[in-house]
Design an enzyme around this catalytic site. Sequence first.
Site, PDB file in Angstrom:
ATOM      1  N   ASP A  21      47.011  40.232  -9.177  1.00  0.00           N
ATOM      2  CA  ASP A  21      45.624  39.960  -9.538  1.00  0.00           C
ATOM      3  C   ASP A  21      45.031  38.945  -8.565  1.00  0.00           C
ATOM      4  O   ASP A  21      45.741  38.111  -8.014  1.00  0.00           O
ATOM      5  CB  ASP A  21      45.577  39.420 -10.983  1.00  0.00           C
ATOM      6  CG  ASP A  21      44.188  39.543 -11.591  1.00  0.00           C
ATOM      7  OD1 ASP A  21      43.335  40.221 -11.011  1.00  0.00           O
ATOM      8  OD2 ASP A  21      43.967  38.925 -12.656  1.00  0.00           O
ATOM      9  N   GLY A  22      43.721  39.046  -8.377  1.00  0.00           N
ATOM     10  CA  GLY A  22      43.012  38.059  -7.562  1.00  0.00           C
ATOM     11  C   GLY A  22      42.523  38.591  -6.220  1.00  0.00           C
ATOM     12  O   GLY A  22      42.033  37.800  -5.402  1.00  0.00           O
ATOM     13  N   ASN A  23      42.624  39.889  -5.995  1.00  0.00           N
ATOM     14  CA  ASN A  23      42.144  40.455  -4.721  1.00  0.00           C
ATOM     15  C   ASN A  23      40.649  40.185  -4.527  1.00  0.00           C
ATOM     16  O   ASN A  23      40.204  39.822  -3.446  1.00  0.00           O
ATOM     17  CB  ASN A  23      42.340  41.976  -4.687  1.00  0.00           C
ATOM     18  CG  ASN A  23      43.794  42.388  -4.609  1.00  0.00           C
ATOM     19  OD1 ASN A  23      44.660  41.550  -4.388  1.00  0.00           O
ATOM     20  ND2 ASN A  23      44.068  43.673  -4.783  1.00  0.00           N
ATOM     21  N   HIS A  38      41.213  44.084  -1.562  1.00  0.00           N
ATOM     22  CA  HIS A  38      42.146  45.155  -1.955  1.00  0.00           C
ATOM     23  C   HIS A  38      43.001  45.604  -0.766  1.00  0.00           C
ATOM     24  O   HIS A  38      44.177  45.904  -0.908  1.00  0.00           O
ATOM     25  CB  HIS A  38      41.384  46.345  -2.536  1.00  0.00           C
ATOM     26  CG  HIS A  38      40.723  46.036  -3.857  1.00  0.00           C
ATOM     27  ND1 HIS A  38      41.392  45.395  -4.876  1.00  0.00           N
ATOM     28  CD2 HIS A  38      39.469  46.262  -4.320  1.00  0.00           C
ATOM     29  CE1 HIS A  38      40.574  45.240  -5.909  1.00  0.00           C
ATOM     30  NE2 HIS A  38      39.395  45.751  -5.593  1.00  0.00           N
ATOM     31  N   SER A  66      44.802  49.960 -13.757  1.00  0.00           N
ATOM     32  CA  SER A  66      44.984  50.102 -15.201  1.00  0.00           C
ATOM     33  C   SER A  66      44.059  51.172 -15.763  1.00  0.00           C
ATOM     34  O   SER A  66      43.075  51.573 -15.112  1.00  0.00           O
ATOM     35  CB  SER A  66      44.701  48.761 -15.895  1.00  0.00           C
ATOM     36  OG  SER A  66      43.312  48.507 -15.934  1.00  0.00           O
ATOM     37  N   ARG A  72      35.164  49.742 -13.425  1.00  0.00           N
ATOM     38  CA  ARG A  72      34.570  49.132 -12.225  1.00  0.00           C
ATOM     39  C   ARG A  72      33.621  50.116 -11.541  1.00  0.00           C
ATOM     40  O   ARG A  72      33.588  51.290 -11.901  1.00  0.00           O
ATOM     41  CB  ARG A  72      35.701  48.710 -11.274  1.00  0.00           C
ATOM     42  CG  ARG A  72      36.593  47.673 -11.931  1.00  0.00           C
ATOM     43  CD  ARG A  72      37.648  47.142 -10.990  1.00  0.00           C
ATOM     44  NE  ARG A  72      38.478  46.170 -11.683  1.00  0.00           N
ATOM     45  CZ  ARG A  72      39.245  45.284 -11.081  1.00  0.00           C
ATOM     46  NH1 ARG A  72      39.297  45.250  -9.758  1.00  0.00           N
ATOM     47  NH2 ARG A  72      39.963  44.434 -11.772  1.00  0.00           N
ATOM     48  N   LEU A 132      66.507  49.664  -3.909  1.00  0.00           N
ATOM     49  CA  LEU A 132      65.434  49.162  -4.768  1.00  0.00           C
ATOM     50  C   LEU A 132      64.683  50.342  -5.372  1.00  0.00           C
ATOM     51  O   LEU A 132      64.397  51.318  -4.677  1.00  0.00           O
ATOM     52  CB  LEU A 132      64.467  48.326  -3.920  1.00  0.00           C
ATOM     53  CG  LEU A 132      63.170  47.856  -4.583  1.00  0.00           C
ATOM     54  CD1 LEU A 132      63.464  46.730  -5.580  1.00  0.00           C
ATOM     55  CD2 LEU A 132      62.170  47.353  -3.543  1.00  0.00           C
ATOM     56  N   ARG A 189      52.463  37.033 -12.991  1.00  0.00           N
ATOM     57  CA  ARG A 189      51.041  37.341 -12.813  1.00  0.00           C
ATOM     58  C   ARG A 189      50.425  36.322 -11.866  1.00  0.00           C
ATOM     59  O   ARG A 189      50.571  35.117 -12.068  1.00  0.00           O
ATOM     60  CB  ARG A 189      50.262  37.345 -14.137  1.00  0.00           C
ATOM     61  CG  ARG A 189      48.798  37.731 -13.894  1.00  0.00           C
ATOM     62  CD  ARG A 189      48.013  38.042 -15.139  1.00  0.00           C
ATOM     63  NE  ARG A 189      46.699  38.595 -14.773  1.00  0.00           N
ATOM     64  CZ  ARG A 189      46.001  39.449 -15.517  1.00  0.00           C
ATOM     65  NH1 ARG A 189      46.480  39.848 -16.670  1.00  0.00           N
ATOM     66  NH2 ARG A 189      44.829  39.890 -15.111  1.00  0.00           N
ATOM     67  N   ARG A 195      47.291  36.424 -19.131  1.00  0.00           N
ATOM     68  CA  ARG A 195      47.217  37.489 -20.129  1.00  0.00           C
ATOM     69  C   ARG A 195      47.963  38.701 -19.593  1.00  0.00           C
ATOM     70  O   ARG A 195      48.310  38.773 -18.415  1.00  0.00           O
ATOM     71  CB  ARG A 195      45.763  37.827 -20.462  1.00  0.00           C
ATOM     72  CG  ARG A 195      44.899  38.165 -19.254  1.00  0.00           C
ATOM     73  CD  ARG A 195      43.482  38.601 -19.659  1.00  0.00           C
ATOM     74  NE  ARG A 195      42.629  38.703 -18.490  1.00  0.00           N
ATOM     75  CZ  ARG A 195      41.748  37.774 -18.095  1.00  0.00           C
ATOM     76  NH1 ARG A 195      41.595  36.680 -18.807  1.00  0.00           N
ATOM     77  NH2 ARG A 195      41.026  37.964 -17.007  1.00  0.00           N
ATOM     78  N   GLU A 208      60.790  36.987 -19.348  1.00  0.00           N
ATOM     79  CA  GLU A 208      60.282  35.647 -19.055  1.00  0.00           C
ATOM     80  C   GLU A 208      58.978  35.813 -18.282  1.00  0.00           C
ATOM     81  O   GLU A 208      58.873  36.706 -17.438  1.00  0.00           O
ATOM     82  CB  GLU A 208      61.294  34.862 -18.201  1.00  0.00           C
ATOM     83  CG  GLU A 208      62.629  34.643 -18.884  1.00  0.00           C
ATOM     84  CD  GLU A 208      62.541  33.737 -20.109  1.00  0.00           C
ATOM     85  OE1 GLU A 208      61.619  32.906 -20.177  1.00  0.00           O
ATOM     86  OE2 GLU A 208      63.397  33.879 -21.001  1.00  0.00           O
TER      87      GLU A 208
END
Length: 242
Positions: A21-23, A38, A66, A72, A132, A189, A195, A208
């Site tokens: 988050d935060g782009n 982005h 999401s 948007r 991975l 996050r 959240r 955690e």
Amino acid sequence: MEREIDGEILTIPQHVAIILDGNGRWAKKRMMPRSYGHKAGAQTVEDVCEFAGELGIRYLTVYAFSTENWKRSTEEVSFIMNLLRNHLKNSLERAAKNNMQIRVIGDKSALDKDIIDVITDLEEKTRGNTRLTFTIALNYGGRDEIRRAVQHIVRDAEDGKIVAEDISENTIASYLDTHDMPDPDLLIRTSGEQRISNYLLWQIAYSEFYFTPVLWPDFGKEDLIDAIKYYNSRDRRFGGVK
Ligand code: IPE
Ligand code: IPE
Ligand code: MG
């Protein structure tokens, strides 16, 4: 798995889930359009995949889009979809280089046909990679995932494949998009928000949580190591007493 990092022996979480988050805010700080953030964020995703593999993380699951992000502007949504399209189309080579399996969770049916085709192809071609498992949550919502699972369970019940009395927690987990993955040990996050925004609701029952003010495009290897150090400082009791 344990690793020595900066002279400390650290337990490496098996599954790390990230709400990137935060782009938008990162771009705004630079007086640039959200799309610029982005683009930078997509590069960070590629870098973090490499760090995760190097550190010995076995599962990395990132929240890319999401079920609520359709709210948007059409301009922003199509920019993100195009970025994802390009990211996926360029992933086969990186997947081979990093010995990385790639998967997508979420409701794929709403995506453009060419994106669905690339996903199917990538999932198939990277299935044998073992270092991975990199999962992208795309048109993903935790509630929507549970809704789709319930729909599937009811259909199987109608077909006589399952009876109500036999439904255990494991049965429910086996109908989720994440059916063959362990639950996240650590959820990160970025951007300072604290959240869940409808991410992996079922799976994070005992994860955690690590919240950092760092904006996603600035998130680097040191930040990932800080999150792992934080994880090591926690005492996971799973409801018991230690
Ligand atoms: C995360 O960055 C990327 C997506 C949700 C697709 P944002 O676009 O949410 O950035 P902010 O939260 O507006 O800064
Ligand atoms: C969560 O970020 C979704 C993704 C990272 C894809 P948002 O930016 O959409 O979440 P809210 O709106 O701040 O809760
Ligand atoms: Mg956001």
